[in-house]
Write an enzyme that holds these catalytic residues in place. Structure first.
Site, mmCIF file in Angstrom:
data_model
loop_
_atom_site.group_PDB
_atom_site.id
_atom_site.type_symbol
_atom_site.label_atom_id
_atom_site.label_comp_id
_atom_site.label_asym_id
_atom_site.label_seq_id
_atom_site.Cartn_x
_atom_site.Cartn_y
_atom_site.Cartn_z
ATOM 1 C CG ASP A 71 -2.195 0.696 1.101
ATOM 2 O OD1 ASP A 71 -2.301 1.530 0.186
ATOM 3 O OD2 ASP A 71 -3.113 0.451 1.912
ATOM 4 C CG ASP A 130 -10.234 1.109 0.039
ATOM 5 O OD1 ASP A 130 -9.963 -0.095 -0.051
ATOM 6 O OD2 ASP A 130 -9.430 1.949 0.467
HETATM 7 C C1 DGJ Z 1 -5.940 1.778 2.004
HETATM 8 C C2 DGJ Z 1 -6.420 0.618 1.175
HETATM 9 O O1 DGJ Z 1 -7.038 1.093 0.031
HETATM 10 C C3 DGJ Z 1 -7.367 -0.239 2.016
HETATM 11 O O2 DGJ Z 1 -7.869 -1.288 1.254
HETATM 12 C C4 DGJ Z 1 -6.653 -0.741 3.235
HETATM 13 O O3 DGJ Z 1 -5.645 -1.628 2.894
HETATM 14 C C5 DGJ Z 1 -6.123 0.428 4.032
HETATM 15 N N1 DGJ Z 1 -5.311 1.286 3.217
HETATM 16 C C6 DGJ Z 1 -5.331 -0.036 5.222
HETATM 17 O O4 DGJ Z 1 -4.783 0.991 5.902
#
Ligand code: DGJ
Length: 714
Positions: A450, A514
């Site tokens: 990430d 998300d």
């Molecule tokens: C941002 C990502 O898009 C989410 O899916 C998740 O992994 C969070 N970070 C975790 O902090």
């Protein structure tokens, strides 16, 4: 590549893809320029035929301007008349370099051209590579400094003239949970530019666009798509010059002093990818998908079913709960269990812990092994979330190395975290070793990598360093992959904030967004699929009500969307009603049966006159089997929804249509629904489908339905 060496002034070289041709003219003084990029030219006319073009390449020179219209060279030079966007701007410590390119040699192969240009006065050399790779045109530029005096590359881009008829640009922009929004803009006079200064490809300025004659539609019309394969700052767009000609300019966005070459060093501009189709956006999709699948992604296997813990537990990690989650997930058919954020260091919320990549003692007193062993014992593989480029102020790493952060300590933070300065050798070495140790010890099968904040104000030892940060990231990923060839990486950056061919070349899966809400996600997916194949994107069945939009969503609609990509779950399967569990089990089983088709299928967006409906179709190579998904994203504009036009159907075949997934309340949504959505299976002739289209069911907003279509073998 064969050495064709001696350059002929004004020679024209030709490259062909299946659908398009590119003609490159190269002159002694100035080098190569693209003079044609369009529909495929007749085969019987080779390169030389175009050199003597009967004057059609000539352009009138109007009064009131320069005395000549010079070609728009791929790489501009100071001794040509060009008053547009900077293309290649070089500087020595003593001042600007007045580049005077002379074409010195060409390497010519069937599918590639490499022009070497030198500036003898300045001891500089550049090479421009144009090649056809699996249907895409890939353009690269290298700049080499040949003397013992620093050379600064202040701008580096390429310029490609476009025909007058391509007067519209479709751009892709967005935000967290709203990636890949599409916008059509009519090009007029002046400049239209897209940039990212966020240190990542960014949500708001995806480094790619599509040019077309009219607003692009899925199945028809000329489209030219370009994309810069770079995960950092970029600047690209279209400019109308003062003489009326238009050109694309595209390259990384560099800051003065950012790139400094010492003697013998070469700067490699990230590649620019392009493709041209006469078959609308679906034609572009076919090209880009083929390319990405064959050239970039490592994992050639169909996607596995994954459960991700993020929206299930967030930071509330409890071993018993996670163990139970894994048990129930495995029973549903899940194949990989990914432990998202919250498992490490002091990470009890998003204000602390980044940088300390060891299991959080309060949640995992015996390390991760009890959980990973349990997961593996259930027959699943195990994945871990990391965000290695970052550090929290509240972490051991920051306490030990406060000087490793990028930028001042009183900067405005993003998600309460600093970026690490990967351009500092000690910091890089530490991070590299930490990651190697983590993978060596915890042995995850995959990492969800990430990156949750913009990387702005990147300065290392007084010099801008955003470009170096991205190169360091690539090196980290490459080293890790080399040490652990089976390790899979899922790229994520607050969802799809860093999506481009540079990162995809180092990944096996990407986390697109998300936003699980099918309404929002279908739109994101439509834009994303112009440049990337669908199976690359993790598509998860999320919770209902959605944590993001608060809307309640039917299980069927959530499953329908997940079936189109890398199927996954992001919800508490232990707390599901029996009916939902059964629907999920069926959905997963169906996905597993059909997924072999995904890795080389053709993926199409189906447009419909009622824009409240979004349709997608996934067609097996060879065309025998396909899936058609329909999403009712908003209230219908048409009382009776009519029929979805279908192309790519063989009129000589009969097709068996079977509804795979539909809302349970489908029958009650209308006085009568078309039989293909309600009966167990219906056989229809291809000719009839082509003539009448596919009858749509009445769906409520937020609902979806999926149909499989199989040609009968006679
Ligand atoms: C941002 C990502 O898009 C989410 O899916 C998740 O992994 C969070 N970070 C975790 O902090």
């Amino acid at each position: 590549m064969a050495l064709g060496s001696a350059p002929i002034n004004g020679a024209i070289y030709r490259l062909d893809t299946e659908e398009a041709s590119v003609l490159v003219r190269c002159v002694q003084k100035g080098g190569p320029s693209i003079v044609y990029w369009g529909a495929r030219l007749p085969d019987h006319q080779g390169d030389t035929a175009w050199a003597d073009h009967g004057g059609v390449l000539d352009r009138a020179v109007p009064h009131g301007g320069f005395d000549a219209l010079q070609p728009l060279f791929l790489v501009g030079a100071s001794d040509t008349v060009y008053a547009g966007q900077p293309i290649l701007t070089l500087r020595r410590e003593s001042g600007p370099v007045r580049t005077v390119w002379r074409h010195t040699s060409i390497l010519e192969a069937q599918d590639a051209l490499c022009f070497k240009l030198t500036d003898p006065g300045e001891s500089l050399e550049i090479s421009v590579r144009i090649e056809v790779v699996c249907g895409l045109i890939v353009i690269g530029l290298n700049v080499t400094n040949s003397v013992d005096a620093p050379l600064f590359v202040d701008h580096c881009a390429v310029s490609i003239p476009i025909p007058e008829r391509l007067c519209r640009i479709r751009v892709f922009h967005g935000q967290w949970c709203g990636e890949f929004q599409q916008e059509d803009i009519e090009l007029r006079s002046g400049l239209y530019a897209r940039e990212s200064r966020a240190g990542r490809a960014s949500h708001h300025g995806f480094p790619g666009f599509v040019l077309s004659e009219r607003p692009p539609v899925p199945d028809a019309g000329e489209c030219l798509a370009v994309h810069l394969g770079w995960s950092g700052n970029h600047r690209m767009g279209v400019e109308q010059l003062s003489d009326g000609r238009r050109h694309i300019f595209a390259g990384p966005l560099l800051e003065p002093g950012e790139i400094c070459l010492s003697e013998g060093q070469t700067f490699h501009m990230p590649s620019l990818y392009g493709c041209q189709s006469q078959k609308g956006l679906n034609g572009i999709r076919a090209c880009t998908h083929r390319f990405v699948r064959s050239q970039l992604v490592h994992r050639k296997m169909p996607p596995h079913v994954q459960l991700n813990t993020w929206e299930v537990v967030y930071f509330d990690h409890d071993l018993d709960r996670l163990t139970a989650l894994a048990t129930d997930a495995a029973a549903l058919g899940v194949e990989r269990f990914v432990l998202d954020d919250g498992w490490f260091g002091r990470r009890t919320d998003d204000r602390r812990g980044l940088g300390d990549w060891y299991p959080r003692p309060s949640a995992y007193p015996d390390g991760l092994t009890p959980l990973s062993d349990h997961v593996r014992g259930l027959g699943m593989t195990f994945g871990l979330w990391i965000e290695p480029e970052m550090v929290s102020a509240d972490s051991t790493l920051f306490e030990m190395h406060p000087d490793w952060i990028l930028g001042p300590s009183d900067q405005t933070m993003g998600r309460t975290q600093y970026c690490l300065d990967l351009a500092q050798p000690d910091c890089f070495t530490h991070l590299r070793q930490t990651l190697l140790d983590l993978v060596g010890k915890a042995k995850p099968d995959s990492l969800k990598w990430d990156m949750n904040r913009d990387r702005v104000g990147a300065i290392t030892q007084g010099q801008p360093s955003n470009h170096r940060q991205v190169l360091a990231l690539y090196r980290l990923m490459d080293d890790l992959r080399q040490a652990y060839p089976k390790l899979e990486i899922e790229a994520c950056s607050s969802g799809g904030g860093r999506l481009d061919y540079g990162i995809v070349a180092r990944c096996d899966r990407i986390w697109l967004s998300d936003a699980h809400d099918p309404d929002i996600r279908a739109q994101i997916f439509e834009g994303f699929s112009v440049f990337f194949p669908p199976e690359l994107a993790g598509m998860h069945v999320g919770p209902s009500p959605s944590h993001l939009t608060g809307r309640s969503l039917s299980m069927e609609a959530r499953i329908a969307l997940a079936l189109l990509g890398g199927f996954g779950l992001e919800l508490d399967v232990c707390a599901l009603a029996l009916q939902d569990k059964q629907a999920l089990q069926r959905g997963i089983a169906f996905f597993k049966r059909w997924r072999p088709l995904f890795t080389d299928s053709r993926f199409e967006h189906i447009s419909y006159r009622d824009e409240s409906v979004t349709g997608f179709r996934m067609i097996e190579a060879g065309g025998r089997r396909s899936l058609i998904a329909v999403f009712q994203r908003a209230p219908r504009n048409l009382p009776s929804p009519g029929a979805l036009p279908l192309c790519g159907v063989n009129p000589d075949f009969d097709y068996i249509l079977q509804c795979v997934m539909a809302p349970q309340s489908l029958r009650s949504r209308a006085k009568r629904q078309p039989a293909i959505w309600t009966d167990a299976s219906v056989t229809v002739s291809g000719a009839a489908l082509l003539a009448f289209g596919l009858p749509l069911p009445v769906l409520a907003p937020g609902e979806a339905a999926i149909l499989s279509m199989e040609a009968c073998v006679t």
